[in-house]
Enzyme design. Structure first.
Site, PDB file in Angstrom:
ATOM      1  N   HIS A 198     -45.205 -60.304 -35.787  1.00  0.00           N
ATOM      2  CA  HIS A 198     -45.382 -60.388 -34.343  1.00  0.00           C
ATOM      3  C   HIS A 198     -44.547 -61.551 -33.830  1.00  0.00           C
ATOM      4  CE1 HIS A 198     -48.346 -57.312 -33.686  1.00  0.00           C
ATOM      5  NE2 HIS A 198     -49.053 -57.741 -34.715  1.00  0.00           N
ATOM      6  N   ASP A 248     -40.477 -61.885 -28.146  1.00  0.00           N
ATOM      7  CA  ASP A 248     -40.376 -60.472 -27.767  1.00  0.00           C
ATOM      8  C   ASP A 248     -39.487 -60.236 -26.549  1.00  0.00           C
ATOM      9  OD1 ASP A 248     -41.975 -59.741 -29.819  1.00  0.00           O
ATOM     10  OD2 ASP A 248     -43.740 -59.242 -28.609  1.00  0.00           O
TER      11      ASP A 248
END
Lengths: 379, 386
Positions: free
Chosen positions: B135, B165
């Site tokens: 992640h 991200d």
């Protein structure tokens, strides 16, 4: 260095960009374009190179031309460069480029196909457009700083990544290349107004969704990504380093519990789980935990300082960082299969390439250097 | 009824097939849709992990959703048919998964050699960790970015998922896709873009790499100007427990700051005293009071607003940074274009809301696919009472 146009590597080979030198996101955007193969010519004020210029990676990949834009001949030269350019990038306060005589009207009149990219914090309009500011200021008023960090007592800012780069330079590049693509069809350029307040807000779209869904609170330390959840957090190791734990999905959580030996029942109680993970991670060094989790599907990784990150086996095998002309640096991103982008020239000093670069763009540098409108720096 | 080529913004007419995922992939597709592209989103019949209900998932705005079951050969054939008429493709599965499904780069570029095939992952398509999960914080941890974030010497603080991200992921994917599209207009050839969050987060952090190389940065937190060591680049608490962002890095702004606060200008030369004084002074009034005091001044001092208040701040309102559509407050398209203005498109979709309409608009007959279960049509938002 002899400057040859159209010799870049990467998908933007042959795209011609005039960069009016500034600080922060503007040069970062110009670096992205140069990294991807564009011919960028950096026009900046003459002056001594600061002590850090030789390692200023946001000047890599392009020549530097020193010109004094208060000099009418220098302004005329910029307009001459603009005539054959696809893009211009500037990052001055609104109105300054216009006062210098290189505003959008003058430039687009000389070249109606030009994409004129403007990088600011507050944007070209709005009550604060003329105010000073920095990354911290822009992200503060967009709601991007408030949830940042895991400390309930105060927000922690992430250097100047969120505003300057994540919400600044990358959005300017997206705007410029989109407009270029459109110009190839319409034959017309336009002005791109890239503001960090807009970009940081857009970058934060997921947070806007979570707020709209009512599933987060606007306080730190209670939500999924701000330390409110034990399995998405940072833990200290016995040697004072840290591990990043991101075992969000059930299968990764199960692996985390298996490897750490924590009773799955404890994971039902968030504060007990956090305490258990804190205790477990404090029992071994970062290197030991790194080894343990190296081949485990649990989303647990070491938090490496930059100088060690560049040597991590994954980064090394991918070639994320390379040493180029004596300076360790990240390579162009992203990666392209057919038109790979490679590093070219190292950081410049202001005016290092005044002669060669102007010549390559079809401009005789000598009268400009003679009149003081341009300056060639000594090597 | 869906009509192609109706988007507003510079990417009008650009056709993109998006294989639905989470995080940076959808954010990249949203940027493209926001700028006018015709994006068609392919969702799975049964959703995986979804942190937000799709009704408010702004990462699905501006484009239709089609549900296809990619385990069925007919659905795979339909994706390849869409690819034939597309300019770009976005997928964000682990390396090798698209290939196994039959929609990998070879299959797609075999059908359409001009296609720009964009791949979004954390670790990248290559390297020893390429097939490991991860992640945002893992990627920025490994790229040496997380280590120096935040102002706490004891521990790094990460800013949600913004740095990895989005800052290093979706934006770099979009840049890669657009650059390759531009190139393909000349060469007539597409290619594969490998956008990895580890690469993007490293590239985004170029300034830090420069500072480390110059020997000016010792990599510890709360050091240096941008790290928050200086009194004039810091966050201060107000009387109501809120904060002000104080960023007068330049001396002219510092002079204005001491003038506004009525402080001794010599404090500028004494950083430790300056920090202690500012800490005490800011505790003396509420955030709203300070916001008014500093509004319109040349001090780089602004309130740290929660998102819901940021959307109402007068500068953001004047610029239209946030817009409200169907009761949803959301950031509008960015950046801004003078001639091909990008306007907000369709609201968030539910998976399969537009299966029929979108496939028809792209020239694919939906009925046989619906009949075999390779595609599914969801009831509309109003039908389902959402």
């Amino acid at each position: 260095m002899s400057v040859t146009l159209g010799a870049g590597t990467g998908p933007l080979r042959g795209v011609k960009v005039v960069e009016i030198g500034s600080m922060g996101p503007g040069p970062h955007a110009a670096t992205i374009l140069a990294d991807l193969g564009a011919d960028v010519i950096r026009v900046e004020r003459p002056g001594p190179a600061g002590p850090t210029r030789s390692t200023d990676l946001s000047t890599r990949g392009r020549p530097s031309v020193a010109m004094d834009l208060k000099h009418p001949e220098a302004v005329a030269t910029v307009l001459e460069l603009v005539e054959s350019a696809d893009v211009l990038i500037e990052g001055m306060r609104p109105g300054v480029a216009e006062r210098l005589g290189i505003g959008p009207d003058e430039c687009l009149a000389r070249n109606p196909r030009l994409v004129y990219g403007r990088m600011t914090g507050w944007g070209q309009n709005g009550p604060w457009a003329d105010r000073g500011g920095h990354d911290l200021s822009y992200i503060a008023v967009t709601g991007a700083l408030h949830p940042s960090g895991q400390d309930p007592a105060r927000p922690h800012f992430a250097l100047n990544l969120v505003g300057g780069f994540g919400g600044g330079s990358t959005y300017l590049v997206i705007g410029v290349v989109s407009a270029l693509l459109e110009a190839r069809t319409s034959g017309l350029g336009q002005v791109v107004d890239a503001a960090m307040v807009d970009g940081a807000s857009h970058e934060n779209l997921m947070w806007a969704s979570l707020i709209a869904a009512g599933v987060v609170q606007e306080r730190r330390g209670v939500n999924l990504l701000d330390g409110g959840v034990a399995q998405y957090n940072i833990y200290e190791t016995s040697d004072g380093e840290h591990m990043a734990v991101a075992a969000v999905e059930p299968q990764f959580l199960a692996e985390l519990l298996r490897v750490t030996g924590i009773n799955p029942e404890i994971s039902q109680d968030m504060s007990a789980f956090k305490a258990a993970l804190t205790e477990v991670f404090a029992s071994k060094t970062q290197a030991e935990w790194t080894d343990i989790f190296d081949k485990v599907d649990a989303c647990v990784t070491p938090v490496l300082p930059y100088s060690r990150a560049v040597r991590h086996p994954h980064m090394v095998e991918r070639g994320v960082f390379v040493e180029h002309e004596g300076v360790m640096q990240p390579v162009p991103a992203p990666r392209f299969t057919r038109t790979p982008a490679t590093l070219s020239t190292p950081p410049s000093i202001p005016g290092e390439h005044t002669r060669e670069a102007l010549q390559a763009w079809g401009i005789d540098p000598e009268p400009l250097i003679e009149s003081g409108a341009a300056t060639q720096a000594a090597r | 009824m869906i009509e192609l080529g109706q988007g507003s913004g510079p990417l009008r007419g650009v056709k993109v097939v998006e294989i639905g995922a989470l995080g940076p992939g959808p954010h990249a597709a949203t940027i493209l849709a926001d700028l006018g592209a015709d994006v068609i989103r392919i969702d799975r019949p049964t959703p995986g992990y979804e942190p937000v209900s799709r009704a408010t998932d702004l990462l699905s705005r501006g484009r239709p959703s089609v549900v296809l079951d990619l385990k069925q050969p007919d659905a795979v054939a339909a994706v390849l048919e869409l690819v034939e008429g597309a300019d770009a493709f976005i997928e964000g599965m682990r390396p090798g998964v698209a290939e196994r499904l039959g929609i990998g780069p070879e299959a797609c570029l075999g059908r359409n050699p001009r296609l720009v095939y964009g791949r979004m992952t954390g670790w990248g398509q290559t390297g020893p960790w390429a097939k490991l999960p991860g992640h945002d914080i893992d990627y920025i941890a490994l790229s040496g970015t997380l280590y120096s974030l935040g102002q706490d010497p004891q521990t790094p603080h990460f800013p949600g998922a913004i740095v990895g991200d989005f800052g290093g992921g979706s934006t770099y994917l979009v840049i890669g896709i657009l650059a390759a599209l531009l190139e393909s207009r000349v060469s007539g050839l597409g290619q594969v873009i490998d956008a990895a969050v580890v690469d993007g987060a490293a590239h985004e952090n170029l300034l830090f790499a420069s500072l480390v190389a110059s020997g000016q940065e010792n990599e510890e937190r709360a050091q240096g100007t941008w790290g928050g060591q200086d009194p004039t680049y810091a966050v201060y608490r107000t009387a109501d427990g809120r904060h002000m962002a104080v960023g007068p890095v330049e001396v002219q702004f510092q002079r204005e700051l001491v003038a506004v606060l009525g402080l001794d200008p010599s404090l500028i030369e004494r950083p430790a005293d300056f920090k202690a004084t500012l800490t005490e002074v800011f505790l003396g009034r509420t955030q709203a009071e300070w916001a008014e005091v500093f509004d319109g001044t040349e001090t780089c001092v602004v309130p740290v607003l929660p998102y819901t208040e940021a959307a109402r701040h007068h500068h953001n309102v004047a610029r239209g940074t946030f817009v409200e559509r169907d009761g949803l407050v959301q950031p509008g398209p960015a950046p801004r274009f003078s001639r091909t203005v990008a306007e907000l498109g369709a609201p968030p979709s539910v998976p399969g809301q537009h299966t029929r309409d979108a496939l028809l608009a792209w020239g694919v007959d939906p009925e046989p696919l619906l009949a075999t279960g390779a595609a599914r049509q969801a009831p509309t938002l109003t039908d389902s009472g959402v």
